[in-house]
Write an enzyme that holds these catalytic residues in place. Structure first.
Site, mmCIF file in Angstrom:
data_model
loop_
_atom_site.group_PDB
_atom_site.id
_atom_site.type_symbol
_atom_site.label_atom_id
_atom_site.label_comp_id
_atom_site.label_asym_id
_atom_site.label_seq_id
_atom_site.Cartn_x
_atom_site.Cartn_y
_atom_site.Cartn_z
ATOM 1 N N HIS A 104 -71.463 56.541 79.461
ATOM 2 C CA HIS A 104 -70.285 56.450 78.053
ATOM 3 C C HIS A 104 -70.823 55.375 77.332
ATOM 4 C CE1 HIS A 104 -68.523 54.231 80.874
ATOM 5 N NE2 HIS A 104 -68.332 53.458 79.440
ATOM 6 N N SER A 152 -67.654 52.471 85.721
ATOM 7 C CA SER A 152 -68.152 54.172 84.620
ATOM 8 C C SER A 152 -66.478 53.749 84.084
ATOM 9 C CB SER A 152 -67.946 55.179 85.425
ATOM 10 O OG SER A 152 -67.357 56.081 85.131
#
Length: 458
Positions: free
Chosen positions: A242, A366
Site C-alpha cells: 500500500h 501492514s
C-alpha cells in the site's frame, strides 16, 4: 471424527525412536539438556538466538514486562518450540490442530490434536496436549470459505477474521455483529466452527510517515523499509504494497534518489519491493533503538504466542507477541489475507517496516488499530510469502544469501538455497528425502542434514 489406529501405531514407533529429542528449556521437559548423539545444532543455534542485540532485548523487557535473562531464555524456548511443533505436525498428520507457546519465557508449548490417542506422542516431546474438536485443516478450510465469501460483501463492519488455534475456532471480529453473521452465512461456515467477537475500532493502513528507516514515495508520502533483499545482482528492499505502486519512485530518509517500485500488490496482499540504484547497498540489518544494528540471520516463521518486535521510523522499537497467523483484515481500501496479527503497537509512517523475532525476519508492517500511547494491534505481511512471490533473497549475515535470480527451484525438488519452503514440503538432498518442519528461506549452510530444527529425514 474417526480414529486412525494405523496412524497411531506409526506415531508410537516414532516416539519410541526419538524420545530423547525433548524440547530444551521448555517446562515439563524430562531432559532439558539432551542432544542428538551426532551433536547436531539445536534450533536456537540454527536460528542464532544469540545474535539478538541489546536493543531488541531491551525492547522486549519494556513491552513484555520481563527481565533480560527472561528475554534471552524466551528466544531460545521459542526456537526450540517451533522445531518441536514442526515435528509433531508431521507426526500427527490430519489430527494436528495447531500449536502455541505461553509464559513469560515461552516455557510451555501446547500442541492441539483431534484425537486423544495422540496425547502420549505429544507429551513425549515435552509439550502439553490439548484434545479439540476441529483439526487445523478444517479451520483453515473454513477461513478460506470466509475469504472467498468476502469478495462479494462489504466487510467494513466485520473487518477482521482469523483462525484461533487456542480456542479451536474461526473468529470474526465485528463492529456490528449482524455483519459477522452475514459473512458466516455467505461462507456457509457452521456455527460450531465460528466465534463472533466485538471490536470498536476499524483497522487502517499506517500510511504516510515511516518504518525501519524512512523512505519517501514520489517525493510525497513516507513509509518504512522492511528488509534489504537481492534479486540476482540487483539490490533493494521489501516493503508494504500500500506504500506505492509499480513505477513509483523513492528517495531515502536523506532525500537522495533511491529506487523504483518493481512490483506491488494491495489489496489482496500487502507486499511490494523496490529496486535501488547503485548509490545504495543492501545490508543484513534492521535499524534498532539508538541507531544500533539488529542482525537478520534468516526468516524462520515464529509460532503463535512467540515474541516479535517491530522497527518503525515513527515510533521506533516496540515488541509484543504473535496472536494469530492465518488472519484476514479489511481496510478502507479492501481486504488482505493472510496476514499475521500481533499485539505490537504502530502508527502512521511505520508501514512497510520490519517485524523480527530474535534475528529471524517475520514480515513487513501492514496496518492495525490503536497507537503506541494507548496500545493497539498490528498486522504484518509475512516475509516468506513476499520473497517467494517476487523471487527475492533476504539479505542475511554470513555473506552468502543463496544466490540465484529466480529464488531457486520450486519446493518439492532438489534442495536449493534461495528457495522458500513451507511446512510439509519435501526435498531430496544427498540421495535422501527430507520434510520441511518450519517455513523459511534456505541459505548455504542450512542444508537439510545440518539443520534438524528445519528439516526431518523421511
Amino acid at each position: 471424527m474417526p480414529h486412525r489406529h494405523r496412524h497411531h501405531r506409526a506415531v508410537g514407533a516414532a516416539v519410541a525412536a526419538t524420545a530423547a529429542l525433548l524440547v530444551a528449556g521448555l517446562s515439563g521437559s524430562a531432559s532439558a539438556g539432551t542432544a542428538p548423539a551426532d551433536s547436531a545444532p539445536t534450533a536456537a543455534e540454527t536460528l542464532r538466538t544469540d545474535a539478538a542485540p541489546p536493543a531488541l532485548l531491551k525492547a522486549m523487557q519494556r513491552d513484555l514486562g520481563i527481565d533480560r535473562r527472561q528475554a534471552e531464555r524466551r528466544l531460545v524456548n521459542e526456537a526450540e518450540a517451533g522445531a518441536t511443533a514442526g515435528r509433531l505436525r508431521a507426526a500427527l498428520g490430519g489430527d494436528f490442530a495447531g500449536a502455541w507457546v505461553r509464559g513469560a519465557e515461552s516455557g510451555t508449548l501446547t500442541v492441539a490434536t483431534t484425537d486423544a490417542g495422540d496425547v502420549a506422542a505429544i507429551e513425549a516431546r515435552g509439550a502439553e496436549a490439548k484434545v479439540v474438536r476441529h483439526s487445523l485443516a478444517d479451520l483453515d478450510a473454513a477461513k478460506a470459505r470466509l475469504d472467498t465469501a468476502a469478495d462479494g460483501l462489504n466487510t467494513a463492519d466485520a473487518p477482521v477474521w482469523y483462525v484461533d488455534t487456542r480456542t479451536n475456532t474461526v473468529v470474526v471480529e465485528a463492529i456490528r455483529p449482524a455483519a459477522a453473521r452475514s459473512l458466516l452465512t455467505a461462507a456457509g461456515v457452521d456455527g460450531s466452527l465460528a466465534h463472533v467477537k466485538n471490536r470498536t475500532e476499524r483497522p487502517r493502513t499506517f500510511y504516510d510517515l515511516r518504518g525501519g528507516e524512512a523512505y519517501y514515495i514520489n517525493n510525497s508520502s513516507r513509509c518504512s523499509i522492511g528488509f534489504p533483499i537481492t534479486k540476482g545482482t540487483q539490490q533493494g528492499f521489501a516493503t508494504a504494497g500500500h506504500c506505492g505502486r509499480a513505477g513509483s519512485s523513492t528517495t531515502g530518509a536523506n532525500r537522495v534518489a533511491q529506487g523504483t517500485f518493481q512490483g506491488s500488490i494491495f489489496p489482496g496482499r500487502d507486499m511490494a519491493w523496490v529496486a535501488t540504484n547503485s548509490s545504495w547497498t543492501a545490508t543484513p540489518y534492521v535499524l534498532g533503538a539508538g541507531g544500533q544494528n539488529v542482525q537478520v540471520t534468516g526468516s524462520t516463521a515464529s509460532p503463535v504466542g512467540a515474541s516479535v518486535c517491530r522497527s518503525g521510523s515513527t515510533t521506533g522499537w516496540h515488541c509484543g507477541t504473535v496472536t494469530q497467523l492465518n488472519t484476514s483484515v479489511t481496510y478502507q481500501e479492501g481486504t488482505i489475507s493472510p496476514v499475521t496479527r500481533t499485539t505490537v503497537c504502530a502508527e502512521p509512517g511505520d508501514s512497510g517496516g520490519s517485524f523480527i523475532s530474535g534475528s529471524q525476519a517475520q514480515g513487513v508492517t501492514s496496518g492495525g488499530s490503536g497507537d503506541c500511547r494507548t496500545g493497539g494491534e498490528t498486522f504484518f505481511q509475512p516475509i516468506n510469502a513476499l520473497l517467494q512471490n517476487y523471487g527475492l533473497t533476504l539479505k542475511t549475515t554470513g555473506g552468502d544469501d543463496g544466490g540465484g535470480d529466480d529464488g531457486g527451484e520450486e519446493p518439492g525438488g532438489t534442495w536449493a538455497a534461495g528457495t522458500v519452503y513451507q511446512p510439509g514440503d519435501t526435498v531430496t538432498y544427498g540421495g535422501a528425502t527430507f520434510r520441511c518442519l518450519q517455513g523459511h528461506q534456505a541459505y548455504a549452510g542450512w542444508e537439510p542434514p545440518n539443520v534438524p530444527a528445519l528439516w526431518q529425514r523421511v
